[in-house]
Design a protein around this motif. Structure first.
Motif, short mmCIF file in Angstrom:
data_model
loop_
_atom_site.label_atom_id
_atom_site.label_comp_id
_atom_site.label_asym_id
_atom_site.label_seq_id
_atom_site.Cartn_x
_atom_site.Cartn_y
_atom_site.Cartn_z
N ARG A 206 0.79 -1.16 0.00
CA ARG A 206 0.09 -0.06 -0.03
C ARG A 206 0.83 1.36 -0.05
O ARG A 206 0.36 2.36 0.39
CB ARG A 206 -0.91 -0.01 1.20
CG ARG A 206 -0.25 -0.06 2.47
CD ARG A 206 -1.26 0.07 3.64
NE ARG A 206 -2.24 -1.11 3.52
CZ ARG A 206 -3.48 -1.09 4.31
NH1 ARG A 206 -3.79 -0.05 5.22
NH2 ARG A 206 -4.19 -2.24 4.24
N GLN A 210 -1.98 1.04 -4.01
CA GLN A 210 -2.87 0.30 -3.25
C GLN A 210 -3.24 -0.89 -3.82
O GLN A 210 -3.09 -1.06 -5.05
CB GLN A 210 -4.01 1.24 -2.73
CG GLN A 210 -3.69 2.49 -1.86
CD GLN A 210 -4.93 3.01 -1.18
OE1 GLN A 210 -4.76 3.09 0.06
NE2 GLN A 210 -6.22 2.96 -1.46
N ALA A 214 -6.20 -2.43 1.05
CA ALA A 214 -6.02 -0.91 1.43
C ALA A 214 -7.63 -0.26 1.14
O ALA A 214 -7.87 0.61 1.55
CB ALA A 214 -4.88 -0.62 0.56
#
Length: 270
Positions: A206, A210, A214
């Motif tokens: 992340r 991401q 996340a």
């Protein structure tokens, strides 16, 4: 606001240009929502975010009048988000029937990149150097605020918070988990839509980009902090073949959390 998703892929596209992996092979076989070009959106036909190398393809595929775009916001200077050489084609020798400038917004590297191919003093263009957390009043009804992204070691990459006629959009990619300065700025504010980076798909990570976990966690954070308005939505985009999940598989992961999976050509109304 009408958000038209022109492209929803990471830098390599999907299927990737030279790739023979099983996920690119499946995308070629299935087609449709599994064919992803480099990421960009158009908002209300007049505001564009990023200018990838697939822009000409987007124009042809979706029958877009690119000359109607008045404001172009660039998140960062990476080549898949800024193909500055194509901007020169808005000059009078290549584009006719245009009587207003294209306003281009970005940080210093973006400004330098644009100036390398266009005449910044020409009436067809107006360049605007923007800074994080400083509002840009685009017109009487539209305000855009650049925010800090977690992306790129050698560049101050930007996200954009767009407010228009009482509606708000958080354009949140390319970025990993937001920097603390951006979270602090968002405190006490709310929005109707967040568009988030999911480059890593099911893979760990992340930072800079991401993953699925996340994106889900960020939506929960938005809700806990009262940032996501009633009936507000989160849309995941900027997918890579390295994640290995096709469109229907991404929907299986995200739909239980009420998160929409973007695809090329998708139009969403806020």
């Amino acid at each position: 606001m009408k958000i038209h998703f022109l492209g929803t892929a990471a830098a390599e596209g999907w299927p990737a240009l030279f790739c023979r992996c099983e996920y690119c092979h499946k995308a070629r076989q299935l087609g449709g929502k599994n064919i992803r070009t480099r990421s960009s959106v158009i908002i209300d036909d007049t505001m564009k975010i990023d200018f990838p190398p697939d822009t000409y393809h987007h124009v042809l595929r979706d029958n877009i009048d690119l000359a109607s775009v008045e404001h172009l916001f660039i998140t960062h200077s990476h080549w898949d988000h800024l193909q500055q050489t194509d901007l020169e084609k808005r000059m009078p020798t290549s584009a006719h029937g245009i009587d207003f400038p294209l306003h281009i917004y970005g940080h210093d590297l973006v400004m330098q990149s644009c100036k390398s191919v266009i005449d910044a003093k020409h009436e067809r263009f107006e360049l605007h150097h923007v800074l994080p957390f400083q509002n840009v009043q685009v017109d009487q009804n539209t305000c855009v605020t650049p925010l800090l992204a977690d992306h790129g070691k050698h560049e101050t990459c930007l996200l954009y918070f767009i407010e228009k006629n009482g509606k708000s959009i958080l354009y949140g990619h390319d970025s990993g988990w937001f920097p603390s300065e951006t979270w602090n700025w968002l405190e006490g504010r709310s929005f109707d839509l967040a568009i988030l980076d999911c480059t890593n798909g099911p893979l760990p990570g992340r930072q800079n980009h991401q993953n699925i976990e996340a994106v889900i966690e960020m939506k929960e954070e938005f809700q806990q902090k009262g940032m996501l308005r009633k009936n507000g939505k989160v849309i995941a985009t900027h997918f890579s073949h390295n994640g290995g999940l096709l469109h229907h598989e991404l929907e299986e992961r995200f739909s239980p959390h009420g998160i929409i999976v973007a695809f090329d050509g998708m139009v969403y109304e806020v």
